[in-house]
Design an enzyme around this catalytic site. Structure first.
Site, mmCIF file in Angstrom:
data_model
loop_
_atom_site.group_PDB
_atom_site.id
_atom_site.type_symbol
_atom_site.label_atom_id
_atom_site.label_comp_id
_atom_site.label_asym_id
_atom_site.label_seq_id
_atom_site.Cartn_x
_atom_site.Cartn_y
_atom_site.Cartn_z
ATOM 1 N N ARG A 69 -21.625 25.897 47.498
ATOM 2 C CA ARG A 69 -21.080 25.293 46.288
ATOM 3 C C ARG A 69 -21.333 26.256 45.130
ATOM 4 O O ARG A 69 -22.300 26.987 45.125
ATOM 5 C CB ARG A 69 -21.780 23.967 45.986
ATOM 6 C CG ARG A 69 -21.341 22.819 46.853
ATOM 7 C CD ARG A 69 -21.931 21.507 46.349
ATOM 8 N NE ARG A 69 -23.368 21.464 46.469
ATOM 9 C CZ ARG A 69 -24.224 21.643 45.474
ATOM 10 N NH1 ARG A 69 -23.786 21.887 44.255
ATOM 11 N NH2 ARG A 69 -25.510 21.582 45.672
ATOM 12 N N TYR A 197 -14.729 26.994 51.347
ATOM 13 C CA TYR A 197 -16.038 26.561 51.832
ATOM 14 C C TYR A 197 -16.223 25.055 51.625
ATOM 15 O O TYR A 197 -15.939 24.529 50.534
ATOM 16 C CB TYR A 197 -17.169 27.329 51.117
ATOM 17 C CG TYR A 197 -18.493 26.687 51.441
ATOM 18 C CD1 TYR A 197 -19.107 26.940 52.663
ATOM 19 C CD2 TYR A 197 -19.080 25.770 50.582
ATOM 20 C CE1 TYR A 197 -20.269 26.292 53.006
ATOM 21 C CE2 TYR A 197 -20.247 25.121 50.916
ATOM 22 C CZ TYR A 197 -20.831 25.384 52.136
ATOM 23 O OH TYR A 197 -21.980 24.727 52.479
ATOM 24 N N LYS A 206 -18.628 15.778 47.277
ATOM 25 C CA LYS A 206 -19.269 15.863 45.970
ATOM 26 C C LYS A 206 -18.286 15.564 44.829
ATOM 27 O O LYS A 206 -18.630 14.911 43.849
ATOM 28 C CB LYS A 206 -19.885 17.252 45.768
ATOM 29 C CG LYS A 206 -20.858 17.669 46.856
ATOM 30 C CD LYS A 206 -22.035 16.733 46.959
ATOM 31 C CE LYS A 206 -23.059 17.291 47.939
ATOM 32 N NZ LYS A 206 -24.203 16.377 48.096
ATOM 33 N N HIS A 226 -26.698 10.443 44.639
ATOM 34 C CA HIS A 226 -26.976 11.466 45.648
ATOM 35 C C HIS A 226 -28.188 11.008 46.464
ATOM 36 O O HIS A 226 -29.286 11.538 46.312
ATOM 37 C CB HIS A 226 -27.257 12.786 44.909
ATOM 38 C CG HIS A 226 -27.269 13.998 45.773
ATOM 39 N ND1 HIS A 226 -27.858 15.185 45.386
ATOM 40 C CD2 HIS A 226 -26.756 14.242 46.998
ATOM 41 C CE1 HIS A 226 -27.703 16.090 46.329
ATOM 42 N NE2 HIS A 226 -27.047 15.541 47.326
ATOM 43 N N SER A 248 -31.728 19.394 46.888
ATOM 44 C CA SER A 248 -31.555 20.067 48.182
ATOM 45 C C SER A 248 -32.847 20.773 48.587
ATOM 46 O O SER A 248 -33.691 21.100 47.748
ATOM 47 C CB SER A 248 -30.377 21.033 48.146
ATOM 48 O OG SER A 248 -30.243 21.575 46.881
ATOM 49 N N CYS A 250 -35.244 19.470 50.195
ATOM 50 C CA CYS A 250 -36.417 18.589 50.140
ATOM 51 C C CYS A 250 -36.399 17.563 51.275
ATOM 52 O O CYS A 250 -37.176 16.609 51.261
ATOM 53 C CB CYS A 250 -36.503 17.890 48.790
ATOM 54 S SG CYS A 250 -36.827 19.024 47.444
ATOM 55 N N ASP A 277 -26.654 11.403 52.505
ATOM 56 C CA ASP A 277 -26.366 12.225 51.316
ATOM 57 C C ASP A 277 -25.892 11.426 50.101
ATOM 58 O O ASP A 277 -26.268 11.759 48.983
ATOM 59 C CB ASP A 277 -25.316 13.284 51.673
ATOM 60 C CG ASP A 277 -25.219 14.390 50.634
ATOM 61 O OD1 ASP A 277 -26.268 14.840 50.145
ATOM 62 O OD2 ASP A 277 -24.093 14.799 50.302
ATOM 63 N N ARG A 377 -23.586 25.372 58.194
ATOM 64 C CA ARG A 377 -23.481 23.915 58.248
ATOM 65 C C ARG A 377 -22.964 23.401 59.582
ATOM 66 O O ARG A 377 -22.287 24.120 60.315
ATOM 67 C CB ARG A 377 -22.483 23.450 57.161
ATOM 68 C CG ARG A 377 -22.903 23.802 55.744
ATOM 69 C CD ARG A 377 -23.903 22.818 55.244
ATOM 70 N NE ARG A 377 -24.405 23.152 53.927
ATOM 71 C CZ ARG A 377 -24.809 22.228 53.043
ATOM 72 N NH1 ARG A 377 -24.752 20.951 53.351
ATOM 73 N NH2 ARG A 377 -25.309 22.592 51.891
HETATM 74 C C1 OXD Z 1 -25.639 19.459 48.774
HETATM 75 C C2 OXD Z 1 -25.014 19.036 50.034
HETATM 76 O O1 OXD Z 1 -25.489 20.620 48.392
HETATM 77 O O2 OXD Z 1 -25.211 17.880 50.425
HETATM 78 O O3 OXD Z 1 -26.297 18.627 48.144
HETATM 79 O O4 OXD Z 1 -24.301 19.830 50.664
HETATM 80 MN MN MN Z 2 -26.154 16.640 48.980
#
Ligand code: OXD
Ligand code: MN
Length: 594
Positions: A69, A197, A206, A226, A248, A250, A277, A377
């Site tokens: 991102r 991506y 998102k 989130h 992220s 964590c 998520d 991913r």
């Molecule tokens: C993020 C994801 O970047 O879930 O938070 O991909």
């Molecule tokens: Mn996320």
């Protein structure tokens, strides 16, 4: 597939600008998906993996400059800058539309435009919101088929309504200088160009489910967060749900799918995953807050996922999965990533598509020496997750007893504490922060404030978002209790003190116990702390009551330093920060100084 004139007119307009050779509607059928997979394999866009070992699985590589991102290329284009706030990048809508038009014009010449009607949440459920993504990428189509509910049924549910989110994605030249991920919240519109991506182009995730949805939630009195959603089943069969927001790196996916320690399993406790998520939260008729996971799959980080750290996530990826930017093992046509096991393939292609020499791996230069990109991913179906909750399919949501915030803090935050009220809990969310690690480039231990883990995802002014949280607290008759956890405290040598992973269940059980009124707690300057004897340490090697006491200490000076940092951050967020949060900050400071 539809006679909805709003949809048809918009598609005509977008096609007139992007000029695709043809337009194909995605109906959600397996037959159509199969044809697209075949086509993607013919053009080299995807590689079919070993059908015996990884049935229905594919590998895809993005451009090397297009692997994550891009926050600096992400815009919230509200009519005024104040509405977007200082945390978001902003450009006036007219100017942005004009800029984008140049980039989109003719960008699909010689290509097919796919029309993907999709639903976030179970189609027809009270939580459901619909979107249409136009894209020139088969990879996007196939990912959206996993991550959302796609096809004819969505158009039937939408009917003649104009109430859908418009999303236009064009791969264009994948030029990073002209990459834009743009939300126009007032127009229900998302535009993404020059990337292919996942996080930038799977517009349901998102862009819609957090940025646009958070804006809609504010208007319609609900919340888009989130957050993971998990359920704990007790031996008596009762089910208890929590949501948790962590930045992220964590461990959100790990917590969502955790395997309880032996002692809990033997007694009959079980963990079920509802989401890993994103949570959409609405006030139920019973006055509680109810959560759904609007997605239909997991877009998880591969490196570090293994049989020990997260067996449920790994199991989810063993069929019907699209892998992006992982390492390709040529010996058996499977995939590998750092942290999967200790056997890197000897005959392999790295994430860049080059021959890979595992002996050259250097932890300090992962991007150039690893087999899989650190942000590689898996896109996996939720239904393939062994611990998926039945509630996932129902669309009515689950009642939330606790909301948990968390971050990576070496010293400041204790293992767990409870806020004293919804307002105080909102404050705790607003000051959430995480420290950068040695793994990331840049200085170590630098605190990045990431309120509610939403810093990159709020579709409007962060201060107004906090005000919305406070307002929701007044609207929810029986709100969840709000907690904060920190699995990452370190000792003098820098080692993590708390074992984490499955043992986080022990903290979860204290949290749920508090919600049930089972435990007393000590009121500290920052909130309620557990009594050390109430955290179950049975069967935990090397952790004593004293360790728990140490994990629960509060170093007033580091908290006062944090207060100063929070003041700077609030000032940066600006005028919209609610007074109530300044009151909380002042009161915290006074208690710490007392
Ligand atoms: C993020 C994801 O970047 O879930 O938070 O991909
Ligand atoms: Mn996320």
């Amino acid at each position: 597939m539809t006679s909805n004139k709003y949809v048809l007119n918009w598609i005509d307009e977008m096609a007139a600008m992007t000029k695709p050779d043809k337009i194909v509607w995605i109906d959600g059928s397996e037959e159509q998906a199969d044809r697209l997979r075949d086509e993607a394999c013919k053009t080299g866009e995807m590689i079919k993996l070993n059908e015996e070992k990884l049935p229905g699985c594919y590998l895809h590589r993005t451009a090397v400059n297009d692997v994550a991102r891009v926050e600096d290329r992400t815009f919230i284009c509200t009519p005024t800058k104040e509405e977007a706030g200082n945390i978001n990048n902003w450009i006036a809508p007219d100017e942005m539309y004009a800029r984008l038009k140049k980039l989109y014009t003719g960008s699909m010449k010689g290509k097919t435009m796919y029309v993907i009607p999709y639903s976030m949440s179970v189609i027809g459920s009270p939580f459901a919101k619909y979107g249409i993504e136009l894209t020139d990428s088969i990879y996007v189509v196939l990912n959206m088929l996993i991550m959302t509910r796609v096809g004819t049924k969505v158009m039937e549910a939408l009917g003649d309504s104009p109430d859908y989110v418009k999303g236009l994605h064009a791969t264009a030249d994948c030029d990073p200088e002209n990459r834009y991920i743009v939300q126009f919240p007032q127009d229900n519109t998302i535009m993404s160009v020059n990337s292919a991506y996942g996080g930038n182009v799977l517009l349901g995730k998102k862009c819609f489910a957090l940025r646009i949805a958070s804006y809609l939630g504010r208007k319609e009195n609900w919340m888009a967060e989130h957050m993971l959603i998990l359920g704990v089943t007790y031996p008596d069969g009762s089910k208890h749900y929590v949501t948790a927001a962590f930045p992220s790196a964590c461990g959100k996916t790990n917590l969502a799918m955790l395997i309880p320690p032996k002692q809990y399993l033997e007694k009959g406790y079980k963990i079920e995953t509802v989401g890993d998520d994103i949570a959409w939260l609405r006030i139920g008729q019973d006055g509680r807050l109810w959560a759904v996971n609007p997605e239909n799959g997991f877009f998880g980080v591969a490196p570090g996922t293994n049989e020990k750290s997260n067996p449920n996530a790994l199991a989810s990826t063993r069929k019907d999965t699209i892998f992006t930017n992982v390492c390709h093992n040529l010996d058996d046509n499977t995939v590998w990533w750092e942290g999967l096991n200790d056997n890197p393939p000897h005959n392999a292609i790295n994430w860049k598509g080059e021959k890979w020499d595992y002996t050259k791996y250097d932890k300090a230069d992962k991007i150039n020496t690893s087999g899989a990109h650190p942000n590689s991913r898996f896109t996996a179906k939720a239904e393939n997750c062994p611990c998926l909750s039945d509630e996932f399919y129902k669309g009515a949501g689950v009642p939330v007893e606790a909301i948990i915030f968390g971050g990576r803090r070496a010293k400041t935050a204790p293992l767990v504490y409870q806020s004293t009220s919804w307002q105080n809990g909102t404050f705790v969310g607003s000051i959430m922060a995480s420290e950068t690690t040695a793994a990331a480039a840049g200085a170590i231990g630098v605190v990045r404030r990431d309120p509610m883990a939403m810093r990159p995802f709020v579709g409007y002014n962060m201060g107004d978002y906090w005000a919305h949280w406070l307002k929701m607290g007044n609207l929810i008759p029986n709100p969840p209790k709000i907690f904060h956890v920190n699995w990452f405290r370190t000792d003098a040598e820098g080692h993590f003190i708390w074992p984490g992973f499955g043992d986080n269940m022990r903290v979860l059980m204290w949290i749920l116990g508090r919600c049930e009124g089972k435990y007393d707690a000590d009121l500290s300057p920052i909130g309620y702390l557990p009594k050390a004897e109430d955290i179950n340490i049975e069967g935990l090697n090397g952790i004593t009551r004293d360790t728990i006491r140490e994990l629960l200490t509060i170093d007033k000076q580091s908290w006062l330093d944090d207060v100063a940092h929070i003041r700077e951050f609030y000032a940066f967020v600006g005028q919209a920060v609610p007074h109530a949060l300044y009151d909380e900050l002042d009161a915290l400071e006074a208690r710490l100084k007392n």
